[in-house]
Write a protein that holds these residues in place. Sequence first.
Motif, PDB file in Angstrom:
ATOM      1  N   ASP A  95      -4.143  -3.082  -6.090  1.00  0.00           N
ATOM      2  CA  ASP A  95      -4.107  -4.404  -6.725  1.00  0.00           C
ATOM      3  C   ASP A  95      -4.075  -5.507  -5.670  1.00  0.00           C
ATOM      4  OD1 ASP A  95      -4.114  -3.287  -9.238  1.00  0.00           O
ATOM      5  OD2 ASP A  95      -1.940  -3.341  -9.477  1.00  0.00           O
ATOM      6  N   ALA A  96      -3.294  -5.278  -4.613  1.00  0.00           N
ATOM      7  CA  ALA A  96      -3.223  -6.255  -3.525  1.00  0.00           C
ATOM      8  C   ALA A  96      -4.589  -6.456  -2.898  1.00  0.00           C
ATOM      9  CB  ALA A  96      -2.218  -5.799  -2.471  1.00  0.00           C
ATOM     10  N   ARG A  97      -5.333  -5.362  -2.735  1.00  0.00           N
ATOM     11  CA  ARG A  97      -6.679  -5.453  -2.147  1.00  0.00           C
ATOM     12  C   ARG A  97      -7.609  -6.255  -3.065  1.00  0.00           C
ATOM     13  NH1 ARG A  97      -7.667  -5.507   2.591  1.00  0.00           N
ATOM     14  NH2 ARG A  97      -6.774  -3.458   3.024  1.00  0.00           N
ATOM     15  N   ASP A  98      -7.484  -6.033  -4.365  1.00  0.00           N
ATOM     16  CA  ASP A  98      -8.315  -6.770  -5.321  1.00  0.00           C
ATOM     17  C   ASP A  98      -8.048  -8.274  -5.236  1.00  0.00           C
ATOM     18  OD1 ASP A  98      -9.535  -4.480  -6.236  1.00  0.00           O
ATOM     19  OD2 ASP A  98      -8.200  -4.235  -7.958  1.00  0.00           O
ATOM     20  N   TYR A  99      -6.774  -8.632  -5.108  1.00  0.00           N
ATOM     21  CA  TYR A  99      -6.404 -10.047  -5.053  1.00  0.00           C
ATOM     22  C   TYR A  99      -6.777 -10.691  -3.711  1.00  0.00           C
ATOM     23  CZ  TYR A  99      -3.657  -9.791  -9.375  1.00  0.00           C
ATOM     24  OH  TYR A  99      -3.264  -9.659 -10.678  1.00  0.00           O
ATOM     25  N   LEU A 100      -6.519  -9.978  -2.625  1.00  0.00           N
ATOM     26  CA  LEU A 100      -6.664 -10.565  -1.292  1.00  0.00           C
ATOM     27  C   LEU A 100      -8.078 -10.472  -0.729  1.00  0.00           C
ATOM     28  CD1 LEU A 100      -3.369  -9.258   0.347  1.00  0.00           C
ATOM     29  CD2 LEU A 100      -3.841 -11.583  -0.410  1.00  0.00           C
ATOM     30  N   GLY A 101      -8.796  -9.429  -1.102  1.00  0.00           N
ATOM     31  CA  GLY A 101     -10.125  -9.226  -0.550  1.00  0.00           C
ATOM     32  C   GLY A 101     -10.126  -8.211   0.586  1.00  0.00           C
ATOM     33  N   GLN A 102     -11.323  -7.859   1.019  1.00  0.00           N
ATOM     34  CA  GLN A 102     -11.487  -6.787   1.997  1.00  0.00           C
ATOM     35  C   GLN A 102     -11.121  -7.172   3.426  1.00  0.00           C
ATOM     36  OE1 GLN A 102     -12.289  -3.586   1.092  1.00  0.00           O
ATOM     37  NE2 GLN A 102     -11.988  -4.454  -0.945  1.00  0.00           N
ATOM     38  N   ASN A 103     -11.111  -8.469   3.730  1.00  0.00           N
ATOM     39  CA  ASN A 103     -10.899  -8.879   5.123  1.00  0.00           C
ATOM     40  C   ASN A 103      -9.457  -9.235   5.448  1.00  0.00           C
ATOM     41  OD1 ASN A 103     -10.938 -11.199   3.556  1.00  0.00           O
ATOM     42  ND2 ASN A 103     -11.757 -12.471   5.215  1.00  0.00           N
ATOM     43  N   LYS A 104      -8.546  -9.018   4.497  1.00  0.00           N
ATOM     44  CA  LYS A 104      -7.137  -9.308   4.737  1.00  0.00           C
ATOM     45  C   LYS A 104      -6.366  -8.035   5.086  1.00  0.00           C
ATOM     46  CE  LYS A 104      -7.373 -13.751   3.813  1.00  0.00           C
ATOM     47  NZ  LYS A 104      -7.124 -14.794   4.832  1.00  0.00           N
ATOM     48  N   ILE A 105      -5.261  -8.202   5.769  1.00  0.00           N
ATOM     49  CA  ILE A 105      -4.436  -7.081   6.217  1.00  0.00           C
ATOM     50  C   ILE A 105      -3.403  -6.733   5.149  1.00  0.00           C
ATOM     51  CG2 ILE A 105      -2.786  -6.314   7.966  1.00  0.00           C
ATOM     52  CD1 ILE A 105      -4.080  -8.441   9.836  1.00  0.00           C
ATOM     53  N   ILE A 106      -3.281  -5.440   4.865  1.00  0.00           N
ATOM     54  CA  ILE A 106      -2.232  -4.962   3.963  1.00  0.00           C
ATOM     55  C   ILE A 106      -1.394  -3.931   4.718  1.00  0.00           C
ATOM     56  CG2 ILE A 106      -1.682  -3.748   1.827  1.00  0.00           C
ATOM     57  CD1 ILE A 106      -4.255  -4.853   0.641  1.00  0.00           C
ATOM     58  N   GLY A 107      -0.126  -4.265   4.929  1.00  0.00           N
ATOM     59  CA  GLY A 107       0.808  -3.358   5.569  1.00  0.00           C
ATOM     60  C   GLY A 107       1.782  -2.816   4.546  1.00  0.00           C
ATOM     61  N   VAL A 108       2.214  -1.582   4.747  1.00  0.00           N
ATOM     62  CA  VAL A 108       3.051  -0.915   3.750  1.00  0.00           C
ATOM     63  C   VAL A 108       4.275  -0.269   4.400  1.00  0.00           C
ATOM     64  CG1 VAL A 108       3.117   0.842   1.933  1.00  0.00           C
ATOM     65  CG2 VAL A 108       0.999  -0.420   2.365  1.00  0.00           C
ATOM     66  N   SER A 109       5.445  -0.524   3.846  1.00  0.00           N
ATOM     67  CA  SER A 109       6.672   0.135   4.292  1.00  0.00           C
ATOM     68  C   SER A 109       6.678   1.568   3.779  1.00  0.00           C
ATOM     69  CB  SER A 109       7.905  -0.597   3.761  1.00  0.00           C
ATOM     70  OG  SER A 109       8.068  -1.844   4.392  1.00  0.00           O
ATOM     71  N   CYS A 110       6.864   2.518   4.686  1.00  0.00           N
ATOM     72  CA  CYS A 110       6.881   3.932   4.311  1.00  0.00           C
ATOM     73  C   CYS A 110       8.203   4.602   4.665  1.00  0.00           C
ATOM     74  CB  CYS A 110       5.701   4.668   4.954  1.00  0.00           C
ATOM     75  SG  CYS A 110       4.100   4.070   4.343  1.00  0.00           S
ATOM     76  N   TYR A 111       9.159   3.812   5.145  1.00  0.00           N
ATOM     77  CA  TYR A 111      10.535   4.262   5.366  1.00  0.00           C
ATOM     78  C   TYR A 111      10.567   5.469   6.319  1.00  0.00           C
ATOM     79  CZ  TYR A 111      10.220   1.267   1.350  1.00  0.00           C
ATOM     80  OH  TYR A 111       9.893   0.227   0.530  1.00  0.00           O
ATOM     81  N   ASN A 112      10.968   6.639   5.826  1.00  0.00           N
ATOM     82  CA  ASN A 112      10.955   7.828   6.688  1.00  0.00           C
ATOM     83  C   ASN A 112      10.095   8.930   6.064  1.00  0.00           C
ATOM     84  OD1 ASN A 112      12.531   8.520   4.526  1.00  0.00           O
ATOM     85  ND2 ASN A 112      14.306   9.202   5.716  1.00  0.00           N
ATOM     86  N   GLN A 113       9.059   8.520   5.309  1.00  0.00           N
ATOM     87  CA  GLN A 113       8.255   9.469   4.544  1.00  0.00           C
ATOM     88  C   GLN A 113       6.800   9.477   5.014  1.00  0.00           C
ATOM     89  OE1 GLN A 113       8.952   8.994   0.233  1.00  0.00           O
ATOM     90  NE2 GLN A 113      10.687   7.690   0.797  1.00  0.00           N
ATOM     91  N   LEU A 114       6.426  10.535   5.701  1.00  0.00           N
ATOM     92  CA  LEU A 114       5.055  10.673   6.189  1.00  0.00           C
ATOM     93  C   LEU A 114       4.066  10.775   5.033  1.00  0.00           C
ATOM     94  CD1 LEU A 114       3.007  10.970   8.436  1.00  0.00           C
ATOM     95  CD2 LEU A 114       3.591  13.402   8.591  1.00  0.00           C
ATOM     96  N   GLU A 115       4.430  11.488   3.972  1.00  0.00           N
ATOM     97  CA  GLU A 115       3.532  11.640   2.831  1.00  0.00           C
ATOM     98  C   GLU A 115       3.215  10.287   2.191  1.00  0.00           C
ATOM     99  OE1 GLU A 115       1.779  14.228   1.775  1.00  0.00           O
ATOM    100  OE2 GLU A 115       2.565  15.257   3.544  1.00  0.00           O
ATOM    101  N   LEU A 116       4.213   9.410   2.169  1.00  0.00           N
ATOM    102  CA  LEU A 116       3.998   8.066   1.636  1.00  0.00           C
ATOM    103  C   LEU A 116       2.973   7.318   2.488  1.00  0.00           C
ATOM    104  CD1 LEU A 116       5.127   6.394  -0.726  1.00  0.00           C
ATOM    105  CD2 LEU A 116       6.816   5.457   0.847  1.00  0.00           C
ATOM    106  N   ALA A 117       3.064   7.510   3.793  1.00  0.00           N
ATOM    107  CA  ALA A 117       2.136   6.851   4.718  1.00  0.00           C
ATOM    108  C   ALA A 117       0.716   7.394   4.554  1.00  0.00           C
ATOM    109  CB  ALA A 117       2.608   7.040   6.153  1.00  0.00           C
ATOM    110  N   LEU A 118       0.598   8.706   4.391  1.00  0.00           N
ATOM    111  CA  LEU A 118      -0.721   9.307   4.201  1.00  0.00           C
ATOM    112  C   LEU A 118      -1.355   8.811   2.902  1.00  0.00           C
ATOM    113  CD1 LEU A 118       0.146  12.951   5.314  1.00  0.00           C
ATOM    114  CD2 LEU A 118      -1.306  11.337   6.545  1.00  0.00           C
ATOM    115  N   GLY A 119      -0.521   8.662   1.870  1.00  0.00           N
ATOM    116  CA  GLY A 119      -1.014   8.132   0.610  1.00  0.00           C
ATOM    117  C   GLY A 119      -1.430   6.682   0.729  1.00  0.00           C
ATOM    118  N   ALA A 120      -0.643   5.907   1.482  1.00  0.00           N
ATOM    119  CA  ALA A 120      -0.965   4.492   1.688  1.00  0.00           C
ATOM    120  C   ALA A 120      -2.289   4.344   2.423  1.00  0.00           C
ATOM    121  CB  ALA A 120       0.162   3.813   2.480  1.00  0.00           C
TER     122      ALA A 120
END
Length: 222
Positions: A95-120
Amino acid sequence: MISHEMNGLYAITPGITDTTQLCEMTRQAIAGGVQYVQYRNKIADYRLRLAQANALSKLCKQYGTRLIINDHYDLAIEVDADGIHIGKEDIAITDARDYLGQNKIIGVSCYNQLELALGAERMGADYVAFGAFFCSKTKTNTVRASTDLLSEAKKKLNIPIVAIGGITLANASSLIAHGSNSIAVCHELFGTQDIQFVAKKFSQLFFRTEQTFSSSSLMTSK
């Protein structure tokens, strides 16, 4: 989606109401080598957030520094920031990508979970952040991450990794050496008397750590 390189010092702004002071502190940090500025202010109302984000946007554009807005994608759009940083309770990456567009940066907090990062990464995140690696004065109720997580993430991820949480000049090098492309700092930077000096010291760690790693690799290969 545009690929965004990320390295060096990533400053997270302190939650203060004085916009002039905030901009001056941020200017000093940028002068010391900060590459990314994340605007984060949990105590401000919408009008103050908008005023501060606008002021920081102008400042960052003046110096060629990337401005990331914490949580508020609408604010990022309003001030034409370079991107947003979101956590698990915030807007979905797609949803963030849809709102911001392809040329904007999206960073995601993944805490201590590698699987969350792979999904992100699969969902289009431009970078992921792990932490807290040490006791944090900014966030006291965080999970703890290990340097082993950084090493494993470096092998499996194709996007930049940011380390966060209680990072100081004394412990930052270990995170860089274990694979962090960038380190996110708040209190250790903005809580000092000479912000520019401390920012410069942090920035120098990346060059020194890369040199040490390269030298160690050469010694091992002989």
